[in-house]
Design an enzyme around this catalytic site. Sequence first.
Site, short mmCIF file in Angstrom:
data_model
loop_
_atom_site.label_atom_id
_atom_site.label_comp_id
_atom_site.label_asym_id
_atom_site.label_seq_id
_atom_site.Cartn_x
_atom_site.Cartn_y
_atom_site.Cartn_z
N GLU A 131 10.43 -10.82 7.05
CA GLU A 131 10.32 -10.10 8.32
C GLU A 131 9.76 -8.69 8.11
O GLU A 131 9.46 -7.97 9.06
CB GLU A 131 11.70 -9.99 9.00
N PRO A 174 1.47 -4.79 10.01
CA PRO A 174 0.78 -4.93 11.30
C PRO A 174 1.06 -3.74 12.21
O PRO A 174 0.37 -3.55 13.21
CB PRO A 174 1.36 -6.23 11.88
N ASP A 221 -24.75 -1.70 5.85
CA ASP A 221 -23.74 -2.57 6.45
C ASP A 221 -23.34 -2.07 7.83
O ASP A 221 -23.50 -0.89 8.15
CB ASP A 221 -22.47 -2.60 5.58
N ARG A 280 -16.94 -2.45 -2.76
CA ARG A 280 -18.38 -2.53 -2.51
C ARG A 280 -19.01 -1.18 -2.20
O ARG A 280 -20.21 -1.04 -2.18
CB ARG A 280 -18.69 -3.58 -1.43
N1 SAM Z 1 8.01 -8.67 11.33
C1 SAM Z 1 6.82 -7.93 11.03
C2 SAM Z 1 6.26 -7.34 12.31
O1 SAM Z 1 6.27 -8.05 13.32
O2 SAM Z 1 5.79 -6.17 12.29
C3 SAM Z 1 5.77 -8.83 10.40
C4 SAM Z 1 6.11 -9.27 9.02
S1 SAM Z 1 4.83 -10.25 8.30
C5 SAM Z 1 5.40 -11.88 8.59
C6 SAM Z 1 5.09 -10.03 6.57
C7 SAM Z 1 4.20 -9.00 5.93
O3 SAM Z 1 2.83 -9.36 6.09
C8 SAM Z 1 4.29 -7.59 6.46
O4 SAM Z 1 5.39 -6.90 5.92
C9 SAM Z 1 2.96 -7.00 6.00
O5 SAM Z 1 3.03 -6.55 4.67
C10 SAM Z 1 2.03 -8.19 6.08
N2 SAM Z 1 1.20 -8.20 7.29
C11 SAM Z 1 1.28 -9.06 8.31
N3 SAM Z 1 0.35 -8.82 9.23
C12 SAM Z 1 -0.37 -7.77 8.80
C13 SAM Z 1 -1.47 -7.04 9.32
N4 SAM Z 1 -2.00 -7.33 10.50
N5 SAM Z 1 -1.95 -6.01 8.59
C14 SAM Z 1 -1.40 -5.69 7.40
N6 SAM Z 1 -0.36 -6.34 6.86
C15 SAM Z 1 0.16 -7.37 7.55
#
Ligand code: SAM
Length: 280
Positions: A132, A105, A185, A170
């Site tokens: 996490e 994220p 698209d 795609r």
């Molecule tokens: N503690 C992290 C933070 O707040 O940045 C979030 C961890 S999340 C619960 C677990 C995993 O989900 C991340 O390591 C990532 O690989 C994935 N993930 C969660 N949200 C995402 C997003 N918006 N885009 C891409 N990957 C995401």
Amino acid sequence: MQALWANMTYEAAWDPKMRFDVLTLFPDLVRQAMTAGVVGRALDKGRIALNCWNPRDYTEDNYRTVDDRPYGGGPGMVFMIEPLRRALLAARAQAGAAPVVLLSPQGRRFDQNRAREWAQLPGLVFVCGRYEGIDQRFVDTYVDEEISIGDFVVSGGEVPALAIMDALTRLLPGVLHTDASAIEDSFMDGVLDCPHYTRPELADEGAVPAVLLSGNHAAIARWRRQKSLGATWLRRPDLLGKVILNSADRRLLREFIDDHEANFGVELSAKSVVTPRDVP
Ligand code: SAM
């Protein structure tokens, strides 16, 4: 869109297969989701290849441990570096030097421009985080880019990786029934797609716009372009700030805005950041 491959046949271009390597604790989830629809057909036709690498298979203890408590304390667990490193090295032995993308994220926001760029690559390695997050030393040492699918947090990188692999697939030539479908698209030329209708002509919910039944291809193209520009102005005015509209587009949009204001009033129209004055 004018892609690099637009003027090439597959044979003349390169091995048409795009290879996805996914490091994930849930390989069945990824494989299963990739069997459906357009992506599933691309897999069957050999346009893409999918290889999953489970870090749990690269552990050395009886419990196949992949997570541990965070140094410094705090809630949750952290994805350990060793199983990830070993899984990545195994993937790289087959995938070669493909860029390593961590779903996160905190990464740069994925969009259609990035999809078009990556669709030219022979392959990508996706690292799906869990818990996490993953040990920062893995990120610092092995990850080429962190990518996010939006400003929200999901439980793992699998769904984000699936969304990205779908977006890339795609775009590959020969995957959609007509390659033009992808070109039309949303976002491909910087604006949103137009509305679509199919049979019946008349439903309880209304009639299909007459122009689409007219057989007049020029009028249909003009109507669709105006709806695309109008939808972008209403819903994503930020996009209009980034595209260059030619004079025909500007005329269509001007007309759309005038109609819209006549029907709904200027107050609603003023919500858009592109004011009517910006559209000569
Ligand atoms: N503690 C992290 C933070 O707040 O940045 C979030 C961890 S999340 C619960 C677990 C995993 O989900 C991340 O390591 C990532 O690989 C994935 N993930 C969660 N949200 C995402 C997003 N918006 N885009 C891409 N990957 C995401």
